[in-house]
Design an enzyme around this catalytic site. Structure first.
Site, short mmCIF file in Angstrom:
data_model
loop_
_atom_site.label_atom_id
_atom_site.label_comp_id
_atom_site.label_asym_id
_atom_site.label_seq_id
_atom_site.Cartn_x
_atom_site.Cartn_y
_atom_site.Cartn_z
N ASP A 95 1.98 -2.47 1.63
CA ASP A 95 0.80 -3.15 1.08
C ASP A 95 -0.46 -2.28 1.18
O ASP A 95 -0.57 -1.41 2.05
CB ASP A 95 0.54 -4.46 1.83
CG ASP A 95 1.48 -5.56 1.39
OD1 ASP A 95 2.41 -5.27 0.62
OD2 ASP A 95 1.30 -6.71 1.84
N HIS A 247 2.81 -1.16 5.83
CA HIS A 247 1.55 -0.79 5.18
C HIS A 247 1.46 0.73 5.05
O HIS A 247 1.82 1.46 5.99
CB HIS A 247 0.34 -1.30 5.98
CG HIS A 247 0.27 -2.79 6.07
ND1 HIS A 247 1.02 -3.51 6.99
CD2 HIS A 247 -0.43 -3.70 5.35
CE1 HIS A 247 0.76 -4.80 6.84
NE2 HIS A 247 -0.11 -4.95 5.85
#
Length: 730
Positions: A95, A247
């Site tokens: 993300d 991430h």
């Protein structure tokens, strides 16, 4: 006659219609610069984002099959279903990227271990780093949307949600030429965290054709708990399939990269495969190739963002340069102007033997009927013996007749066909009787002591020219007050500084004096530039003469009263200064006095009179940028700090010149408006110079409101001409 008047009227109307074109190109440059900054701020900030954490909400409106279901939620076609990843299949998701430091490292590890993943990118990051998004697609990974600005969509309207999706897709199209059907909402978690606030958003997202992808295995790598802990949390139990949340942006992701390099081969040995989401679900690819106009729109977007990044980088350098220049100039002005004042004001200071012999005062005049009488009468009150020579440069308004009708002693009128100010001054010089020559403009008035104070420095045989103290006489308007501040603060503090540094760049045309022999040695006044006063001053420096400033030699001049006239005057000054610098550029490599001026005077003039004004508006541009995109308080404080420094310099200048502080009230507004006008003027001058254009002399319209000074040197008689007819161009 009527026909000629009609043609003249038509010509004036045409000039008025063409006037905005003067401002158009520089204004477009300023607007483009501001647009690039705003675009840069737009894709770098989250001013539209909402980072609030929602309180726990009810879940009674969320279907149980969604809460108890898998991490892929399909609400397309009005139905609500959920999907899970099959056993021994893992979908790694990343993300908030792409990040220029960590995303390439993540991609390298994935490529090393022949693994695929899904990257949920934000529009802001994809717009800034399109090459990384393209690499993701080229290397077989899938890309999903994570909104443009990363807001919590539970707080947003449907129109805002549509905007987030469309802008995110635009960035993706521009970067990789594809659209995607995958979406992950910011601040999402497991499917069982769906509540009555987020469920309507998921339904709406589905109605727009997207699969909502949450996760069922969270590595919590954003907490940086350590490589071993990231691997433990990312590993599913009992061979289950999973969508793993990681991430590749948002901070230091070194632990994520290290964990991946161990996690991938370890689980591959256990029979796991790392697939794209659609590969894991045995579904068609989430990517759709984009062609035609939509593709070009996306490319244009990424190109514009890239240009804004480069432009901003240049502007930041420019801001740093102007910061150094501003503080250097103010520091030098405060230090050296104080030194100059103390030197010339100390008891017993003398330039040399008193200068008492008569001098010649040259007054070049072109259509100065409204001003010339005040000018000549002010000279008749002189405390120093003078002869006055008015050179009528082909006036059509009876200027010469007005002077002749005055019948004053020691005043002569010399007429010539219109040939320009330098030619008029040379004609006057040829008719002058005395060895010291004072030059002034036809719209200027002298105080009784001006000539005497102006010529005293010639007691020093090294002095070849003297700059007087030009003041704005019509300061009762806002534009006049701004120019008054500029004259007192800039011009006169500058002249004190340049006097100490022995590189005075300009003898003002309104009030200056020259040793005749010095003028003759450099060939007199030249018409090579539009700033003949700057040109002759530089020539005198190069010839070895000293040029000094006489603070008590005050002259009151009529400053432009409209933006159009101010534009014309400063355009000529700026362009003429550039011409003079270019003309005398060889001084940079010469020896002796010329070389000294070239290596001291020319750089200072170029930096402080050309480069600094050109960059000065960046202070205000970044003020707007900081207010819009933050940090607002620090930006405003920094701007006010610069303004405070300028105010201190201005106050000091007003103290030195014994002026009232009242006009300084308008100084903040001057910095916001007047500085932008000066920037546009200077930019237009640069454009004219670089394109090889030739600027004509622009005759300013005069009102004759600056009359003979009264006590204390302040004009007491004021009148305004009723005739507003346009003056012809000389």
């Amino acid at each position: 006659m009527a026909h000629r008047k009609s043609r003249r009227g038509a010509a004036r109307s045409a000039r008025r219609r063409r006037l905005p074109m003067r401002y158009l190109l520089p204004s477009l440059v300023l607007v483009a610069m501001m647009a690039m900054l705003m675009l840069r701020g737009y894709v770098h900030s989250e001013i539209l984002a909402d980072h609030r954490i929602r309180p726990e909400a009810a879940t009674d409106k969320v279907p149980e099959k969604i809460i108890d279901g898998g991490p892929v939620i399909d609400t397309r076609n009005g139905r609500a279903t959920s999907l899970s990843v099959p056993k021994h299949r893992l979908v790694l998701t990343f993300d908030d990227g792409p990040d220029p430091e960590w995303t390439p490292k993540v991609l390298d590890v994935l490529k090393k271990h022949d693994a695929h993943a899904v990257f949920f990118v934000t529009g802001t990051m994809a717009s800034r780093y399109p090459d990384l998004v393209k690499r993701m697609v080229d290397e077989g990974h899938e890309v999903g949307l994570h909104t443009f600005n990363h807001p919590d969509l539970s707080y947003q309207s449907e129109s805002r949600i549509d905007w987030e999706l469309s802008q995110n897709q635009l960035a993706l199209v521009g970067a990789a030429g594809v659209r995607t059907s995958l979406f992950r909402p910011p601040y999402s978690s497991f499917a069982d965290a769906m509540d009555n606030e987020s469920w309507p958003v998921t339904q709406y997202i589905g109605s727009r054709g997207y699969l909502t992808v949450v996760n069922n295995t969270d590595s919590e790598d954003w907490k940086r708990p350590g490589v071993d802990e990231i691997i433990r949390r990312a590993t599913p139990q009992h061979g289950k399939g999973a969508i793993v949340l990681m991430h590749d942006s948002g901070g230091d992701r070194s632990q994520t990269v290290q964990a991946l390099d161990r996690f991938l081969p370890d689980l591959q040995k256990k029979g796991y495969t790392f697939d794209n989401l659609t590969e894991a679900l045995d579904a068609p690819s989430a990517h759709t190739e984009v062609t035609g106009l939509d593709l070009w729109k996306g490319k244009a977007w990424t190109l514009a963002v890239g240009a804004s990044e480069k432009t901003t980088g240049v502007l930041v350098v420019g801001l740093a340069v102007i910061g150094v220049l501003v503080f250097t100039r103010f520091g030098l002005m405060l230090l050296l102007s104080g030194w100059h004042a103390r030197r010339v004001r100390r008891r017993g200071f003398r330039w040399g033997p008193p200068v008492t012999e008569p001098v010649s005062v040259l007054v070049p005049a072109y259509n100065e009927a409204k001003c010339i009488e005040n000018t000549v009468r002010s000279l008749m009150a002189s405390e120093h013996p003078i002869e006055v020579i008015v050179i009528d440069d082909g006036s059509t308004d009876g200027t010469a007749r007005i002077v002749e009708a005055m019948g004053l002693p020691n005043v002569r009128v010399v007429r010539q066909l219109n040939a320009g100010k330098p030619a008029a001054l040379n004609r006057g010089l040829a008719n002058a009787r005395y060895d010291i020559v004072v030059m002034m403009d036809g719209d200027t008035v002298f105080e009784p002591a001006t000539v005497r104070e102006l010529v005293q420095p010639f007691g020093d045989p090294e002095v070849g020219a003297v700059a007087g103290n030009a003041k704005v006489g019509n300061r009762d308007t806002l534009i006049g007050a701004w120019q008054h501040i500029e004259y007192v603060m800039g011009f006169n503090l500058d002249r004190r500084m340049y006097d100490i540094l022995r590189c005075m760049p300009t003898i003002p045309g309104a009030v200056g004096a020259f040793r005749r022999s010095a003028l003759e040695r450099v060939g007199g006044m030249s018409d090579d530039t539009l700033a003949e006063d700057t040109d002759i001053t530089m020539a005198l420096h190069r010839d070895g003469w000293r040029v000094v400033y006489a603070e008590k030699a005050r002259a009151w001049t009529e400053a432009p009263e409209s933006v159009q006239q101010l534009w014309s005057q400063r355009y000529r000054w700026s362009y003429g200064t550039m011409q003079a610098i270019w003309k005398h550029r060889r001084a940079l490599v010469e020896r002796g006095p010329s070389g000294r001026f070239g290596r001291v005077g020319l750089p200072l003039v170029s930096l402080f009179m050309v480069l600094a004004p050109l960059l000065a508006p960046l202070i205000d541009v970044f003020l707007v940028y900081g207010i819009v995109f933050g940090p607002t308080e620090k930006t405003v404080v920094a701007w006010l700090g610069v303004l405070a420094i300028q105010a201190v310099c201005a106050a000091y200048a007003f103290i030195l010149d014994r002026e009232r502080f009242t006009p300084l009230i308008s100084m903040p507004l001057q910095q916001i408006l007047y500085r932008q006008l000066m920037y546009v003027v200077l930019l237009q001058s640069w454009i004219t110079a670089l394109t090889g254009g030739r600027l004509r002399w622009q005759k300013l319209r005069r009102t004759g409101q600056v009359a003979t000074p009264g006590g204390g040197g302040v004009p007491t008689q004021r009148r305004r001409a009723m005739d507003g007819q346009q003056e012809p161009v000389a």
